[in-house]
Design a protein around this motif. Structure first.
Motif, PDB file in Angstrom:
ATOM      1  N   LEU A  46       0.806  -1.219   0.000  1.00 14.90           N
ATOM      2  CA  LEU A  46       0.000   0.000   0.000  1.00 14.90           C
ATOM      3  C   LEU A  46       0.846   1.280   0.000  1.00 14.90           C
ATOM      4  N   ARG A  47       2.021   1.243   0.632  1.00 16.12           N
ATOM      5  CA  ARG A  47       2.838   2.435   0.880  1.00 16.12           C
ATOM      6  C   ARG A  47       3.057   3.329  -0.354  1.00 16.12           C
ATOM      7  N   ALA A  56      -3.258   7.497  12.473  1.00 17.14           N
ATOM      8  CA  ALA A  56      -1.902   6.980  12.253  1.00 17.14           C
ATOM      9  C   ALA A  56      -1.812   6.134  10.986  1.00 17.14           C
ATOM     10  N   ASN A  57      -2.945   5.885  10.357  1.00 15.78           N
ATOM     11  CA  ASN A  57      -2.975   4.997   9.193  1.00 15.78           C
ATOM     12  C   ASN A  57      -3.051   5.768   7.890  1.00 15.78           C
ATOM     13  N   GLY A  58      -2.365   5.249   6.894  1.00 13.43           N
ATOM     14  CA  GLY A  58      -2.434   5.834   5.565  1.00 13.43           C
ATOM     15  C   GLY A  58      -3.488   5.135   4.742  1.00 13.43           C
ATOM     16  N   VAL A  59      -4.109   5.896   3.853  1.00 10.83           N
ATOM     17  CA  VAL A  59      -5.086   5.318   2.927  1.00 10.83           C
ATOM     18  C   VAL A  59      -4.692   5.718   1.513  1.00 10.83           C
ATOM     19  N   ALA A  60      -5.075   4.873   0.577  1.00  8.90           N
ATOM     20  CA  ALA A  60      -4.751   5.143  -0.824  1.00  8.90           C
ATOM     21  C   ALA A  60      -6.038   5.253  -1.621  1.00  8.90           C
ATOM     22  N   GLU A  61      -5.971   6.031  -2.685  1.00 11.91           N
ATOM     23  CA  GLU A  61      -7.117   6.094  -3.583  1.00 11.91           C
ATOM     24  C   GLU A  61      -7.237   4.730  -4.268  1.00 11.91           C
ATOM     25  N   ARG A  62      -8.456   4.240  -4.324  1.00  8.30           N
ATOM     26  CA  ARG A  62      -8.714   2.919  -4.867  1.00  8.30           C
ATOM     27  C   ARG A  62      -8.160   2.786  -6.291  1.00  8.30           C
ATOM     28  N   GLU A  64      -5.830   4.461  -7.829  1.00  6.94           N
ATOM     29  CA  GLU A  64      -4.364   4.495  -7.855  1.00  6.94           C
ATOM     30  C   GLU A  64      -3.781   3.163  -7.395  1.00  6.94           C
ATOM     31  N   LEU A  65      -4.383   2.573  -6.366  1.00  7.13           N
ATOM     32  CA  LEU A  65      -3.934   1.261  -5.888  1.00  7.13           C
ATOM     33  C   LEU A  65      -4.153   0.201  -6.962  1.00  7.13           C
ATOM     34  N   ILE A  66      -5.300   0.262  -7.640  1.00  3.12           N
ATOM     35  CA  ILE A  66      -5.568  -0.696  -8.724  1.00  3.12           C
ATOM     36  C   ILE A  66      -4.523  -0.548  -9.827  1.00  3.12           C
TER      37      ILE A  66
END
Length: 179
Positions: A46-47, A56-62, A64-66
């Motif tokens: 994910l990074r 404290a958690n990072g999230v990614a755009e779906r 972009e991750l795909i």
């Protein structure tokens, strides 16, 4: 050489599941569940896509991750891993087919059984017109005697027909001492 990630073979399925998610953001826990990996590995994947912090958690755009996962899927490492798995599946299928084609051995047969004659059947096996009798003291002994009988019949079928025929003039062959 380190083990290849098991999720490489399921990237297309993971991408499809990500596409069906109702929200536009993906966190580590969601990716961990989809990839069926531990928290650290999910965070590593994910990074590169993390664009926001939620606590404290990072999230990614779906999307972009795909795209990131598609780039991984198009890479040489994934390509070679898929080919390796396909070859392994082919080898396993070949072994399965060979096992199905080869009959299972129920009892160890000594070489003497190959040339078994009806006149020298093991003790406890008898043939009379219209009847075959086999006595035994264990299941393995029964299998050995049945095998001896089958081999003897195969070695001289005409003699078996003569002995087992319904003509009452034929003699009873027995190895139990009863004639």
């Amino acid at each position: 050489m380190p083990d290849k990630p098991t999720w490489y073979g399921r990237l297309d399925q993971v991408i499809a599941e990500l596409s069906n998610l109702p929200w536009p953001w993906v966190d580590r826990e969601t990716l961990q569940s989809l990839l069926r990996v531990g928290p650290r590995r999910a965070q590593q994947v994910l990074r590169p896509c993390v664009t926001r912090q939620v606590g404290a958690n990072g999230v990614a755009e779906r999307e972009e991750l795909i795209a990131h996962l598609r780039r991984l899927a198009a890479g040489d490492e994934v390509h070679y891993e898929r080919r390796r798995r396909q070859r392994l599946a082919q080898v396993l299928e070949g072994l399965r087919q060979a096992a199905l084609a080869q009959p299972k051995v129920l009892v160890e047969a000594p070489a003497t059984v190959l040339n078994q004659e009806l006149a020298n059947l093991p003790e406890g096996v008898s043939i009379s017109p219209g009847a075959i009798s086999i006595t035994f003291s264990s299941p393995n002994e029964a299998l050995q005697r049945l095998l001896s009988l089958a081999m003897a019949i195969g070695n001289d079928f005409s003699e078996f027909e003569r002995m087992a025929g319904d003509d009452a003039t034929h003699e009873v062959v027995s190895t139990t001492g009863v004639a």
